[in-house]
Design a protein around this motif. Structure first.
Motif, short mmCIF file in Angstrom:
data_model
loop_
_atom_site.label_atom_id
_atom_site.label_comp_id
_atom_site.label_asym_id
_atom_site.label_seq_id
_atom_site.Cartn_x
_atom_site.Cartn_y
_atom_site.Cartn_z
N ASN A 222 -6.14 -2.74 -1.67
CA ASN A 222 -5.59 -2.19 -0.43
C ASN A 222 -5.90 -3.08 0.78
OD1 ASN A 222 -4.36 0.10 -1.51
ND2 ASN A 222 -6.30 1.22 -1.50
N VAL B 277 -0.85 -5.79 -5.42
CA VAL B 277 -1.02 -5.11 -6.69
C VAL B 277 -1.34 -6.17 -7.73
CG1 VAL B 277 0.13 -3.77 -8.47
CG2 VAL B 277 0.51 -3.23 -6.08
N ASN C 173 0.81 -1.21 0.00
CA ASN C 173 0.00 0.00 0.00
C ASN C 173 0.85 1.27 0.00
OD1 ASN C 173 -2.18 -1.68 0.04
ND2 ASN C 173 -2.82 -1.19 2.12
N ARG D 198 -4.83 -1.93 -7.50
CA ARG D 198 -4.45 -2.26 -6.12
C ARG D 198 -5.61 -2.94 -5.39
NH1 ARG D 198 -0.05 -0.07 -4.04
NH2 ARG D 198 0.90 1.68 -5.14
#
Length: 118
Positions: A74, A79, A30, A72
């Motif tokens: 999170n 990723v 992140n 992404r």
């Protein structure tokens, strides 16, 4: 040292899709900008797509726009690379790379093989 691990590669027929994922062992991505590169046999490694650490949209190589998109997750701290309408020429080893916040990419995964059959 952060260690990146790619997953999700495999064999797919032309026209199919795959979703690659990149995770950092013991860390979350992140706080990293991240990118994807690929290398086909006998060819140089080439840029595929990237996603900034914070402000900014993901971007892809011009030739791959509309088919390959970085994103992404999170919640998972990972990723991803969504690959659609795959073609045999997309066959390559795909590598994840990352850099802390706005730093240059300086950590690489071992790669995951993607093979597209005609």
């Amino acid at each position: 040292q952060v260690k990146l691990v790619e997953s999700g590669g495999g064999l797919v027929q032309a026209g199919g899709s795959l979703r690659l994922s990149c995770a950092a062992s013991g860390h979350s991505l992140n706080n990293y900008g991240a990118g994807w590169f690929r290398q086909a046999p006998g060819k140089a490694r080439e840029f595929v797509a990237a996603i900034p650490w914070t402000v900014g949209e993901p971007y892809s190589a011009d030739a791959l726009k509309g088919r390959f998109t970085a994103s992404r997750d999170n919640a998972q701290g990972t990723v991803n690379l969504q690959m659609n309408s795959l073609q045999p020429e997309d066959t390559a080893v795909y590598y994840c790379t990352a850099g802390w916040e706005h730093s240059a990419f300086n950590v690489w995964g071992q790669g995951t093989q993607v093979t597209v059959s005609a």
